[in-house]
Write a protein that holds these residues in place. Sequence first.
Motif, PDB file in Angstrom:
ATOM      1  N   GLN A 142      -8.089  68.111 -21.069  1.00  0.00           N
ATOM      2  CA  GLN A 142      -8.879  69.333 -21.160  1.00  0.00           C
ATOM      3  C   GLN A 142      -8.930  69.812 -22.599  1.00  0.00           C
ATOM      4  O   GLN A 142      -8.087  69.451 -23.419  1.00  0.00           O
ATOM      5  N   PRO A 166      -4.967  64.053 -16.654  1.00  0.00           N
ATOM      6  CA  PRO A 166      -5.998  65.067 -16.927  1.00  0.00           C
ATOM      7  C   PRO A 166      -6.124  65.353 -18.422  1.00  0.00           C
ATOM      8  O   PRO A 166      -5.127  65.395 -19.143  1.00  0.00           O
ATOM      9  N   ASN A 217     -14.884  60.873 -13.492  1.00  0.00           N
ATOM     10  CA  ASN A 217     -14.898  61.008 -12.046  1.00  0.00           C
ATOM     11  C   ASN A 217     -15.680  62.284 -11.718  1.00  0.00           C
ATOM     12  O   ASN A 217     -15.249  63.378 -12.078  1.00  0.00           O
ATOM     13  N   ARG A 241     -12.643  69.937 -18.443  1.00  0.00           N
ATOM     14  CA  ARG A 241     -11.442  69.314 -17.874  1.00  0.00           C
ATOM     15  C   ARG A 241     -11.894  68.078 -17.114  1.00  0.00           C
ATOM     16  O   ARG A 241     -12.712  68.161 -16.201  1.00  0.00           O
ATOM     17  N   GLU A 300     -15.977  64.085  -9.168  1.00  0.00           N
ATOM     18  CA  GLU A 300     -15.248  65.062  -8.361  1.00  0.00           C
ATOM     19  C   GLU A 300     -14.168  65.780  -9.166  1.00  0.00           C
ATOM     20  O   GLU A 300     -13.679  66.821  -8.751  1.00  0.00           O
ATOM     21  N   LEU A 301     -13.792  65.214 -10.308  1.00  0.00           N
ATOM     22  CA  LEU A 301     -12.717  65.793 -11.110  1.00  0.00           C
ATOM     23  C   LEU A 301     -13.196  66.176 -12.510  1.00  0.00           C
ATOM     24  O   LEU A 301     -12.427  66.149 -13.459  1.00  0.00           O
ATOM     25  N   THR A 302     -14.483  66.504 -12.621  1.00  0.00           N
ATOM     26  CA  THR A 302     -15.054  66.887 -13.915  1.00  0.00           C
ATOM     27  C   THR A 302     -15.519  68.338 -13.843  1.00  0.00           C
ATOM     28  O   THR A 302     -16.275  68.706 -12.939  1.00  0.00           O
ATOM     29  N   THR A 303     -15.052  69.147 -14.797  1.00  0.00           N
ATOM     30  CA  THR A 303     -15.410  70.568 -14.844  1.00  0.00           C
ATOM     31  C   THR A 303     -15.876  70.919 -16.252  1.00  0.00           C
ATOM     32  O   THR A 303     -15.222  70.552 -17.227  1.00  0.00           O
ATOM     33  N   VAL A 352     -10.593  63.770 -15.881  1.00  0.00           N
ATOM     34  CA  VAL A 352      -9.438  62.939 -15.548  1.00  0.00           C
ATOM     35  C   VAL A 352      -9.693  61.523 -16.056  1.00  0.00           C
ATOM     36  O   VAL A 352     -10.781  60.969 -15.840  1.00  0.00           O
TER      37      VAL A 352
END
Length: 197
Positions: free
Chosen positions: A119, A117, A63, A109, A65-68, A111
């Motif tokens: 990480q 999640p 995703n 990190r 928006e939820l990837t770091t 999802v």
Amino acid sequence: MRRPVRHPRVAGAAAALAALAVLVAPAAPAAAHNSLASATPAADARLATPPSEITVRFLQKLNPELTTVVLSDAARRVVPTGVPVVAGTRATVTVAEPLPDGTYTVAYRVVSTDGHPVQGSYRFTVADPAATAAAPVSPPPAAAPASGAPASAAAERAGRDGGPGPLTVAAGVALLACALVGGALAAGRVLRRRRAR
């Protein structure tokens, strides 16, 4: 009408399979969690040239928006990178500046599709052999005189290397003072003799 006779072994096997199904069922969602499949640079890689980008690939789609993805150096300082660009199961960040030699940590990190999640982190090292060979070699520090060496030898060495040493200056001042005192005494004697005449 005859009832079918159940064999005790068949009934036991059926009960065992039912129990096994109950035990295995909770593990199914865990298998759906996402995990890191590969990375570039790879974990524990030793690179001769610094990478211009870092890519992490996972087993499932990400995703955006939820990837770091964060890069840090050995002192745990964050290294500037671009925003993660997500394409399917891959996330890529561009390194803003060339990395100097050292060890770096990539932390991520993401999802999973089930909302869980995930990480983790891994390290790689940049070690340019050309840069190491071109680094100037600093001259070795001057050896200190041995504790048992005479003070006069140390003073002489200091005077030879960079002007008179402290002991040489002190000896010169002492000799000059003695000469002045001796001269004053001699002048006093001469005056006394002239007066006596």
